[in-house]
Design a protein around this motif. Structure first.
Motif, short mmCIF file in Angstrom:
data_model
loop_
_atom_site.label_atom_id
_atom_site.label_comp_id
_atom_site.label_asym_id
_atom_site.label_seq_id
_atom_site.Cartn_x
_atom_site.Cartn_y
_atom_site.Cartn_z
N GLY A 125 0.81 -1.21 0.00
CA GLY A 125 0.00 0.00 0.00
C GLY A 125 0.84 1.26 0.00
N HIS A 126 1.88 1.28 0.82
CA HIS A 126 2.74 2.46 0.90
C HIS A 126 3.41 2.76 -0.44
CE1 HIS A 126 3.29 1.92 5.54
NE2 HIS A 126 2.08 2.33 5.19
N ILE A 127 3.97 1.72 -1.05
CA ILE A 127 4.69 1.94 -2.30
C ILE A 127 3.72 2.30 -3.43
CG2 ILE A 127 6.31 0.95 -3.96
CD1 ILE A 127 7.42 1.53 -1.12
N GLN A 128 2.49 1.78 -3.36
CA GLN A 128 1.51 2.17 -4.37
C GLN A 128 1.18 3.65 -4.26
OE1 GLN A 128 0.41 0.19 -6.86
NE2 GLN A 128 -0.51 2.05 -7.70
N ILE A 129 1.07 4.16 -3.04
CA ILE A 129 0.83 5.60 -2.87
C ILE A 129 1.98 6.40 -3.45
CG2 ILE A 129 0.66 7.44 -1.14
CD1 ILE A 129 -0.96 5.48 0.58
N LYS A 130 3.21 5.91 -3.24
CA LYS A 130 4.36 6.60 -3.84
C LYS A 130 4.28 6.59 -5.37
CE LYS A 130 8.40 6.70 -0.80
NZ LYS A 130 9.59 5.96 -0.35
N GLU A 131 3.80 5.48 -5.93
CA GLU A 131 3.61 5.46 -7.38
C GLU A 131 2.50 6.42 -7.79
OE1 GLU A 131 3.72 1.90 -10.05
OE2 GLU A 131 1.57 2.30 -10.27
N ASN A 132 1.43 6.43 -7.03
CA ASN A 132 0.29 7.28 -7.38
C ASN A 132 0.67 8.76 -7.45
OD1 ASN A 132 -1.26 4.96 -7.42
ND2 ASN A 132 -2.26 5.35 -5.45
N VAL A 133 1.60 9.18 -6.59
CA VAL A 133 1.99 10.60 -6.60
C VAL A 133 3.23 10.85 -7.46
CG1 VAL A 133 0.93 11.09 -4.38
CG2 VAL A 133 3.32 10.40 -4.45
N GLY A 134 3.79 9.77 -8.05
CA GLY A 134 4.82 9.95 -9.05
C GLY A 134 6.25 9.86 -8.59
#
Length: 288
Positions: free
Chosen positions: A198-207
């Motif tokens: 989940g954490h790394i997906q958020i990092k992907e989501n914000v670029g």
């Protein structure tokens, strides 16, 4: 509490950073009676007695205060002690943060308003990178000094440490930093990477990172991970298959066996978790 988790269909439990010291006696009795198995503990566990709510970053290895860093190290030793007593083999670790503005939260808020393709958004990201790169070495160095002491203690106790991938760009370490840190510590039998989906997906989501690319790169050093899904761009701790994480793409990239721990938000209903777990087992089988 323990039996409720087992009744959902899980075979082992990770004790989180919100477990109060008053609960540990009962937890120990349940374990001693052979009724539960523990995979891991999340630092700090139990919760420090002076802290009244779950707060894994209440004491940071990266702090500028000597007393705080020492408290963080001693509490980590205590978590390792409890892991040993409860038959767990791993402790999940946070290392701290660089004291800059909360850029990730601001970027998430902008993305929620549809501004993630704007010049203002790009300008804010670049500012975050400049500020962090200027200040990070000092705080990363402090975190490393503390971590080395914990690695030495964990080695003596036969417990592994998983350094967790964090969701905020301000936190320590970044993806680049953790590779360097693991290389410098050079203790692969004791310390490795803990992937939080989940954490790394958020990092992907914000670029800030490509989730699949990063996971493929770090996978050989991965000890396990926290499983939860996200609602774009920044809401997490939802059962897998209820958000925007492409597990079909990511799971083939991780080692097997690999410890995967479901990290659910407290508002999730039992029915949601059971349904999601059944889907997981049907699609991916058992990961250990």
């Amino acid at each position: 509490m323990l039996q409720e988790i087992l009744d959902l269909g899980f075979e082992q439990i990770e004790l989180g950073h919100g477990i109060r010291l008053s609960l540990m006696e009962g937890i120990q009795r349940y374990y001693d009676a052979g009724k539960v198995r523990f995979s891991s503990l999340h630092n700090f566990c139990p919760l420090p007695i002076e802290i009244t709510r779950p707060a894994p970053d209440c004491y940071q290895f990266s702090s500028h205060r000597d007393t705080e860093r020492e408290r963080a190290v001693k509490l980590s030793f205590q978590t390792i002690d409890f892991a040993k007593r409860l038959g767990a083999w791993l402790v999940v670790m946070h290392l701290g943060r660089v004291p800059i503005d909360h850029y990730t939260d601001k970027l998430v808020a902008m993305a929620e308003e549809g501004e993630h393709l704007s010049r203002k958004y790009v300008k804010l990201k670049l500012e975050a990178v400049r500020q962090r790169e200027k200040k990070a070495p000092l705080y990363l160095g402090r975190a490393k000094e503390c971590l080395l002491r914990v690695v030495e203690y964990a080695s003596k106790m036969g417990i592994k440490l998983g350094i967790e991938g964090r969701q905020c760009y301000e936190e320590v370490p970044t993806e680049t930093e953790i590779v360097t840190l693991l290389n410098e510590i050079n203790a692969p039998d004791v310390v490795g990477y803990w992937h939080d989906f989940g954490h790394i997906q958020i990092k992907e989501n914000v670029g800030f990172v490509d989730h699949a690319e990063w996971l493929a790169h770090i996978s050989p050093r991965m000890l396990g991970g926290h499983l939860h899904d996200t609602e774009w761009p920044g809401r997490d701790h939802r059962p897998p298959f209820t958000g925007n994480i492409d597990y079909n793409k990511l799971i083939p990239l991780i080692p097997n066996p690999c410890l995967l721990v479901w990290e659910m938000g407290p508002r999730r209903k039992a029915e949601e978790i059971v349904e999601s777990l059944e889907k997981w087992k049907a699609k991916f089988g058992e990961f250990k």
